[in-house]
Design an enzyme around this catalytic site. Structure first.
Site, PDB file in Angstrom:
ATOM      1  CG  HIS A   1      -0.047   0.244   2.668  1.00 37.79           C
ATOM      2  ND1 HIS A   1       0.417  -0.713   3.274  1.00 37.79           N
ATOM      3  CD2 HIS A   1       0.056   1.409   3.111  1.00 37.79           C
ATOM      4  CE1 HIS A   1       0.981  -0.203   4.304  1.00 37.79           C
ATOM      5  NE2 HIS A   1       0.704   1.166   4.243  1.00 37.79           N
TER       6      HIS A   1
ATOM      7  CB  THR B   1       7.118   0.257   3.088  1.00 34.98           C
ATOM      8  OG1 THR B   1       7.195   1.777   3.717  1.00 34.98           O
ATOM      9  CG2 THR B   1       7.979  -0.570   4.018  1.00 34.98           C
TER      10      THR B   1
ATOM     11  CG  HIS C   1       7.049   5.568   0.871  1.00 34.49           C
ATOM     12  ND1 HIS C   1       6.393   6.838   1.420  1.00 34.49           N
ATOM     13  CD2 HIS C   1       6.809   4.559   1.697  1.00 34.49           C
ATOM     14  CE1 HIS C   1       6.113   6.229   2.763  1.00 34.49           C
ATOM     15  NE2 HIS C   1       6.588   5.410   2.789  1.00 34.49           N
TER      16      HIS C   1
ATOM     17  CB  THR D   1       0.553   5.633   3.994  1.00 34.76           C
ATOM     18  OG1 THR D   1       0.684   4.297   4.587  1.00 34.76           O
ATOM     19  CG2 THR D   1      -0.430   6.434   5.331  1.00 34.76           C
TER      20      THR D   1
END
EC number: 3.1.4.37
Length: 400
Positions: free
Chosen positions: A230, A311, A309, A232
């Site tokens: 995902h 992760t 971004h 955020t």
């Protein structure tokens, strides 16, 4: 029931019913729709529309089927136990779309459901009816099948008057996109670990008294996100974080909730602490991006969306929030005029050394990944991840 009739009804204006791209994208996900609302507010009608829209691979679990009267759960502990066992059985069967029809007015109950979703790697979508009478106890008294009085309904109302905010909002990749990006990230780590320029800089990844000629980066970044990946947007801490309520109340956030988007990945990066994918946000996506997250210090003036971004992994003792900080430091360096030194070519693009053990792979061909904008409502802690397949149980993973 024909879903074509939904187009004219204002109470059925949800992206997951009206937007065909969203419908197609949700077919590549595992989604638990949790309906919330007072008895008579239109939950069951909405649930049937969802089931009708997604048809195959869809299952509805309704509290009505267990003869549960809306109210305090204590009186129906055995019925809820059976409902939860049946819901878990549906999760194990990997239904793409699960619909839970109940009042779901208690935080404690919702937290149980969020934990179940984590265990079986379902994304959660909270859905409340948009009917004009959804909070009007006088009208609901006439409409609810349980013959509950207005006073009975008023007792349930406080838990439903405020939106339930997630730990964070974000774009959650489909299983297919998640697997493709994960594979690309793993290949990057393997190629980088074998690159001669990287081997000269190993000191940033190992302690001084540990002479090494090579490091397995896939193992080094062993703290991995379970399930789908995902990006955020806003950390809300269930409404406790600064600006969370204001963010959630924005019209664009409400209209985009459970809507499909295509994200563009322009680069992958590695630092001694994290590895991640750099996301290039479109104008439409930037509308969902908070104004205050692209700064490391108050004086920073970085382009909006700089922190976007996904992760892909963290070193052992590092928290996932560090990935965005690492990317902002890279963007700050770029803004200062230093894009790093080009040190070679990997299978997906050019490799740049940015100093201090930081590396950037600029993708020759940008990746597009499909995602659903929703919230993550779990605890963000280690949970035993369970597989839908027989006997399949994964080790505990931390949601990052």
């Amino acid at each position: 029931m024909s879903s074509s009739g939904a187009k004219d009804k204002p109470e059925l204006q949800f992206p997951f019913l009206q937007d065909e791209e969203t419908v197609a994208t949700l077919q590549e996900c595992k989604t638990l729709f949790i309906l919330r609302g007072l008895p008579g507010s239109g939950k069951s009608t909405l649930a049937r529309f969802i089931v009708d829209k997604y048809r195959d691979g869809t299952k509805m679990v309704s509290a009505d089927s267990y003869k549960i009267t809306p109210g305090a759960r204590g009186s129906f502990s055995e019925e809820y136990k059976q409902l939860d066992e049946d819901l878990a059985a549906c999760c194990r069967r990997d239904f793409r779309v699960l619909v839970l029809d109940d009042t779901n007015h208690e935080r404690e109950r919702l937290e149980q459901l969020f934990e179940l979703a984590d265990q079986y790697q379902y994304q959660v979508v909270l859905v409340e009816p948009k009917t004009a009478w959804r909070l009007d106890c006088a009208q609901l008294k006439e409409k609810n099948q349980w013959q509950l009085s207005a006073d009975d309904l008023k007792k349930l109302k406080p838990g439903l008057e405020k939106d339930f905010l997630p730990l964070y909002f974000g774009w959650f990749l489909t299983k297919k996109s998640s697997a493709a990006l994960w594979k690309t990230g793993q290949t990057f780590l393997e190629e980088l670990g074998n690159h001669k320029a990287f081997k000269k800089e190993l000191r940033h990844f190992v302690s001084g008294d540990e002479p090494r000629e090579k490091i397995e980066l896939v193992t080094y970044f062993g703290k991995r996100p379970p399930g789908v990946l995902h990006c955020t947007t806003k950390f809300c801490d269930y409404g406790k974080a600064a600006g969370a309520e204001e963010y959630a109340q924005q019209d664009v956030v409400k209209k985009s909730y459970c809507k499909a988007f295509t994200l563009t990945i322009s680069a992958l990066f590695v630092t001694p602490k994290t590895t991640g994918a750099r996301v290039e946000l479109s104008e439409q996506q930037l509308a969902l991006w908070p104004n205050d997250v692209d700064k490391l210090s108050p004086s920073d003036n970085l382009p909006r969306g700089s922190r976007a971004h996904i992760t892909l992994g963290c070193a052992g003792d590092v928290e996932a929030v560090q990935t965005g900080i690492d990317l902002l430091e890279i963007v700050r360096q770029e803004k200062g005029g230093s894009r790093g030194e080009e040190v070679g070519e990997l299978s997906r693009g050019k490799l740049y050394s940015l100093g201090s053990g930081r590396w950037m792979l600029s993708l020759a061909k940008k990746m597009e990944v499909r995602a659903i904008f929703t919230g993550y409502y779990g605890k963000g802690k280690a949970v035993p991840i369970r597989s839908g397949r027989k006997g399949g149980s994964f080790q505990s993973c931390t949601i990052i």
